[in-house]
Design a protein around this motif. Structure first.
Motif, PDB file in Angstrom:
ATOM      1  N   GLU A  79      28.640  76.984 -99.638  1.00 19.06           N
ATOM      2  CA  GLU A  79      29.975  76.508-100.016  1.00 19.06           C
ATOM      3  C   GLU A  79      31.054  77.179 -99.175  1.00 19.06           C
ATOM      4  OE1 GLU A  79      32.246  74.963-101.430  1.00 19.06           O
ATOM      5  OE2 GLU A  79      31.607  73.848-103.179  1.00 19.06           O
ATOM      6  N   GLY A  80      32.266  76.664 -99.323  1.00 11.43           N
ATOM      7  CA  GLY A  80      33.488  77.337 -98.890  1.00 11.43           C
ATOM      8  C   GLY A  80      33.593  77.774 -97.448  1.00 11.43           C
ATOM      9  N   PRO A  81      33.300  76.924 -96.436  1.00 13.08           N
ATOM     10  CA  PRO A  81      33.420  77.377 -95.050  1.00 13.08           C
ATOM     11  C   PRO A  81      34.868  77.530 -94.610  1.00 13.08           C
ATOM     12  CG  PRO A  81      32.951  75.025 -95.102  1.00 13.08           C
ATOM     13  CD  PRO A  81      32.885  75.509 -96.533  1.00 13.08           C
ATOM     14  N   VAL A  82      35.124  78.560 -93.811  1.00 14.00           N
ATOM     15  CA  VAL A  82      36.453  78.770 -93.234  1.00 14.00           C
ATOM     16  C   VAL A  82      36.267  79.288 -91.810  1.00 14.00           C
ATOM     17  CG1 VAL A  82      36.615  81.079 -94.295  1.00 14.00           C
ATOM     18  CG2 VAL A  82      38.673  79.970 -93.436  1.00 14.00           C
ATOM     19  N   TRP A  83      37.013  78.720 -90.872  1.00 13.46           N
ATOM     20  CA  TRP A  83      36.900  79.070 -89.458  1.00 13.46           C
ATOM     21  C   TRP A  83      37.977  80.081 -89.081  1.00 13.46           C
ATOM     22  CZ3 TRP A  83      33.782  79.070 -85.467  1.00 13.46           C
ATOM     23  CH2 TRP A  83      34.300  79.240 -84.179  1.00 13.46           C
ATOM     24  N   PHE A  84      37.571  81.157 -88.397  1.00  9.06           N
ATOM     25  CA  PHE A  84      38.490  82.178 -87.882  1.00  9.06           C
ATOM     26  C   PHE A  84      38.567  82.004 -86.368  1.00  9.06           C
ATOM     27  CE2 PHE A  84      37.420  83.820 -91.969  1.00  9.06           C
ATOM     28  CZ  PHE A  84      38.499  84.595 -92.364  1.00  9.06           C
ATOM     29  N   ALA A  85      39.612  81.297 -85.920  1.00 11.58           N
ATOM     30  CA  ALA A  85      39.723  80.989 -84.496  1.00 11.58           C
ATOM     31  C   ALA A  85      39.908  82.238 -83.646  1.00 11.58           C
ATOM     32  CB  ALA A  85      40.885  80.026 -84.263  1.00 11.58           C
ATOM     33  N   ASP A  86      40.686  83.201 -84.139  1.00 12.45           N
ATOM     34  CA  ASP A  86      40.955  84.394 -83.344  1.00 12.45           C
ATOM     35  C   ASP A  86      39.707  85.259 -83.196  1.00 12.45           C
ATOM     36  OD1 ASP A  86      40.990  84.911 -86.038  1.00 12.45           O
ATOM     37  OD2 ASP A  86      42.950  85.895 -86.059  1.00 12.45           O
ATOM     38  N   ALA A  87      38.814  85.217 -84.179  1.00  9.37           N
ATOM     39  CA  ALA A  87      37.578  85.994 -84.107  1.00  9.37           C
ATOM     40  C   ALA A  87      36.407  85.157 -83.587  1.00  9.37           C
ATOM     41  CB  ALA A  87      37.229  86.560 -85.482  1.00  9.37           C
ATOM     42  N   GLY A  88      36.583  83.842 -83.573  1.00  4.83           N
ATOM     43  CA  GLY A  88      35.529  82.966 -83.069  1.00  4.83           C
ATOM     44  C   GLY A  88      34.306  82.900 -83.953  1.00  4.83           C
ATOM     45  N   HIS A  89      34.514  82.931 -85.268  1.00  6.11           N
ATOM     46  CA  HIS A  89      33.363  82.825 -86.165  1.00  6.11           C
ATOM     47  C   HIS A  89      33.710  82.066 -87.436  1.00  6.11           C
ATOM     48  CE1 HIS A  89      34.792  86.898 -87.893  1.00  6.11           C
ATOM     49  NE2 HIS A  89      34.892  86.042 -88.880  1.00  6.11           N
ATOM     50  N   LEU A  90      32.662  81.651 -88.133  1.00  5.77           N
ATOM     51  CA  LEU A  90      32.782  80.930 -89.393  1.00  5.77           C
ATOM     52  C   LEU A  90      32.276  81.816 -90.513  1.00  5.77           C
ATOM     53  CD1 LEU A  90      33.187  77.785 -90.461  1.00  5.77           C
ATOM     54  CD2 LEU A  90      30.723  78.001 -90.819  1.00  5.77           C
ATOM     55  N   VAL A  91      32.979  81.797 -91.640  1.00  5.19           N
ATOM     56  CA  VAL A  91      32.538  82.506 -92.847  1.00  5.19           C
ATOM     57  C   VAL A  91      32.343  81.479 -93.952  1.00  5.19           C
ATOM     58  CG1 VAL A  91      33.227  84.155 -94.652  1.00  5.19           C
ATOM     59  CG2 VAL A  91      33.632  84.687 -92.235  1.00  5.19           C
ATOM     60  N   TRP A  92      31.279  81.615 -94.734  1.00  7.37           N
ATOM     61  CA  TRP A  92      31.073  80.720 -95.870  1.00  7.37           C
ATOM     62  C   TRP A  92      30.370  81.450 -96.999  1.00  7.37           C
ATOM     63  CZ3 TRP A  92      27.460  80.841 -92.011  1.00  7.37           C
ATOM     64  CH2 TRP A  92      26.111  80.757 -92.355  1.00  7.37           C
ATOM     65  N   SER A  93      30.353  80.833 -98.173  1.00  9.77           N
ATOM     66  CA  SER A  93      29.766  81.437 -99.371  1.00  9.77           C
ATOM     67  C   SER A  93      28.365  80.899 -99.623  1.00  9.77           C
ATOM     68  CB  SER A  93      30.636  81.129-100.601  1.00  9.77           C
ATOM     69  OG  SER A  93      31.928  81.676-100.476  1.00  9.77           O
ATOM     70  N   ASP A  94      27.488  81.779-100.056  1.00  8.19           N
ATOM     71  CA  ASP A  94      26.171  81.415-100.588  1.00  8.19           C
ATOM     72  C   ASP A  94      26.205  81.878-102.040  1.00  8.19           C
ATOM     73  OD1 ASP A  94      23.549  80.894-101.153  1.00  8.19           O
ATOM     74  OD2 ASP A  94      22.708  82.359 -99.761  1.00  8.19           O
ATOM     75  N   ILE A  95      26.685  81.012-102.915  1.00  7.97           N
ATOM     76  CA  ILE A  95      27.097  81.443-104.256  1.00  7.97           C
ATOM     77  C   ILE A  95      25.988  82.100-105.061  1.00  7.97           C
ATOM     78  CG2 ILE A  95      28.261  80.780-106.399  1.00  7.97           C
ATOM     79  CD1 ILE A  95      29.482  78.419-104.930  1.00  7.97           C
ATOM     80  N   PRO A  96      24.836  81.439-105.305  1.00  8.76           N
ATOM     81  CA  PRO A  96      23.821  82.072-106.159  1.00  8.76           C
ATOM     82  C   PRO A  96      23.272  83.387-105.602  1.00  8.76           C
ATOM     83  CG  PRO A  96      23.390  79.724-105.924  1.00  8.76           C
ATOM     84  CD  PRO A  96      24.436  80.084-104.909  1.00  8.76           C
ATOM     85  N   ASN A  97      23.285  83.533-104.276  1.00 15.55           N
ATOM     86  CA  ASN A  97      22.825  84.776-103.660  1.00 15.55           C
ATOM     87  C   ASN A  97      23.899  85.855-103.633  1.00 15.55           C
ATOM     88  OD1 ASN A  97      20.084  84.271-103.038  1.00 15.55           O
ATOM     89  ND2 ASN A  97      20.688  82.986-101.302  1.00 15.55           N
ATOM     90  N   ASN A  98      25.087  85.539-104.206  1.00 13.65           N
ATOM     91  CA  ASN A  98      26.163  86.514-104.340  1.00 13.65           C
ATOM     92  C   ASN A  98      26.505  87.172-102.997  1.00 13.65           C
ATOM     93  OD1 ASN A  98      28.121  88.040-105.672  1.00 13.65           O
ATOM     94  ND2 ASN A  98      26.686  89.649-106.254  1.00 13.65           N
ATOM     95  N   ARG A  99      26.676  86.334-102.001  1.00 14.50           N
ATOM     96  CA  ARG A  99      26.991  86.855-100.677  1.00 14.50           C
ATOM     97  C   ARG A  99      27.835  85.857 -99.896  1.00 14.50           C
ATOM     98  NH1 ARG A  99      21.169  86.099 -97.418  1.00 14.50           N
ATOM     99  NH2 ARG A  99      21.075  83.816 -97.651  1.00 14.50           N
ATOM    100  N   MET A 100      28.461  86.378 -98.853  1.00 10.38           N
ATOM    101  CA  MET A 100      29.166  85.542 -97.880  1.00 10.38           C
ATOM    102  C   MET A 100      28.471  85.730 -96.548  1.00 10.38           C
ATOM    103  SD  MET A 100      33.073  86.349 -99.083  1.00 10.38           S
ATOM    104  CE  MET A 100      33.879  85.111 -98.075  1.00 10.38           C
ATOM    105  N   MET A 101      28.353  84.628 -95.802  1.00  9.41           N
ATOM    106  CA  MET A 101      27.665  84.639 -94.528  1.00  9.41           C
ATOM    107  C   MET A 101      28.660  84.444 -93.384  1.00  9.41           C
ATOM    108  SD  MET A 101      24.605  85.061 -95.654  1.00  9.41           S
ATOM    109  CE  MET A 101      23.656  84.817 -94.150  1.00  9.41           C
TER     110      MET A 101
END
Length: 300
Positions: A35-57
């Motif tokens: 879930e919840g992808p967000v792009w960080f253009a200045d860092a050149g990476h994507l962050v998203w949620s893996d809800i049941p695993n209680n983590r962000m990737m």
């Protein structure tokens, strides 16, 4: 690993938004509910949620995927504010937070009228700094994506937080389960998805349209209907087209509500965002996997 992308063309206008000789790429396959992808253009990476695993990737193109934050409080939707800081909706703590540049966490909202929020789901930040978020009950319905609890709020609402004062107000109170939300390019319209049919048979599977009038919203009716599954996360491109998650992929709608076509995905899609150096790469979180495909549109 990649899968050739089948397009469903419903309107000839969609042809300009698709590209020949591109594939739907599988970038990562190891989530329980992405879930919840967000792009960080200045860092050149994507962050998203893996809800049941209680983590962000985190995914760095041409490098790979790693854990961004273990112990995310069952985060769901994410975005960035106008200063580039990560904003998140947390099921576990039933709050909206901001991650500061030094890594510390600031609570934006966790209560309304003296009672705990249900489980904030998705959010967007307007150019005036105000934060708008949805508050359904998914995170307190069980112990898989949060912690089972009774809702304290009488409704499942849409809220606005003033970016300067921090004052919070409920701006819509008649949703079954408000979910993804996105502003039009000029921010005069706010689109909000209702995913209540996920747990209520026969409930609407539509996205509603609201006129932004200062700090309030005026209901402009149903904008479009998702015909397979429910609408969850949504995004708008620079031309004003709306892209929505669905059970069979990503559906694209013109500003008049006409469905232009679909990008068919082999897993149920939860959310999406535009990214890459030209904002023309669509990142798609779908059940277990993170997908990406280049499109003929640019995200806001």
């Amino acid at each position: 690993m990649a899968i050739m992308t089948p397009y469903q063309i419903d309107d000839e206008r969609f042809e300009a938004l698709t590209l020949l000789n591109v594939e739907l790429e599988v970038l990562f396959d190891g989530c329980r509910w992405a879930e919840g992808p967000v792009w960080f253009a200045d860092a050149g990476h994507l962050v998203w949620s893996d809800i049941p695993n209680n983590r962000m990737m985190r995914h760095i193109p041409d490098v790979g995927t790693s854990v961004f934050r273990q112990g995310s409080n069952f985060s769901n939707g994410n975005t960035r504010d106008r200063q580039g800081r990560l904003m998140s909706c947390e099921h576990g703590t039933r709050r909206v937070t901001r991650t500061e540049i030094d890594g510390s966490i600031t609570v934006i909202a966790d209560m309304f009228e003296g009672k705990r929020l249900n489980s904030p789901n998705d959010l967007v930040v307007r150019s005036d700094g105000s934060i708008w978020f949805t508050d359904p009950t998914y995170g307190i319905m069980g112990d898989y994506e949060g912690s089972k609890a009774e809702p304290e709020q009488p409704v499942r609402g849409v809220y606005r937080v003033d970016g300067q004062s921090g004052d919070i107000r409920r701006v819509v109170d008649d949703f079954l389960q408000p979910n993804g939300l996105a502003f039009s390019p000029d921010e005069s319209v706010l689109y909000v998805a209702d995913s209540g049919a996920s747990h209520t048979h026969g409930a609407p599977t539509h996205i509603r349209r609201f006129r932004v009038e200062g700090e309030t919203l005026k209901d402009d009716g149903v904008f479009c209907v998702i015909d397979v599954g429910v609408p969850d996360g949504i995004r708008v491109d620079t031309a004003g087209n709306l892209w929505s998650s669905a059970a069979d992929g990503v559906h694209c709608f013109a500003q008049d509500g006409t469905r232009l076509g679909k990008i068919l995905v082999p897993q149920v899609v939860a959310n999406l965002c535009f990214g890459g150096p030209r904002r023309n790469r669509l990142f798609i979180t779908a059940t277990r996997s993170l997908y990406a495909i280049y499109v003929g549109a640019r995200g806001l």
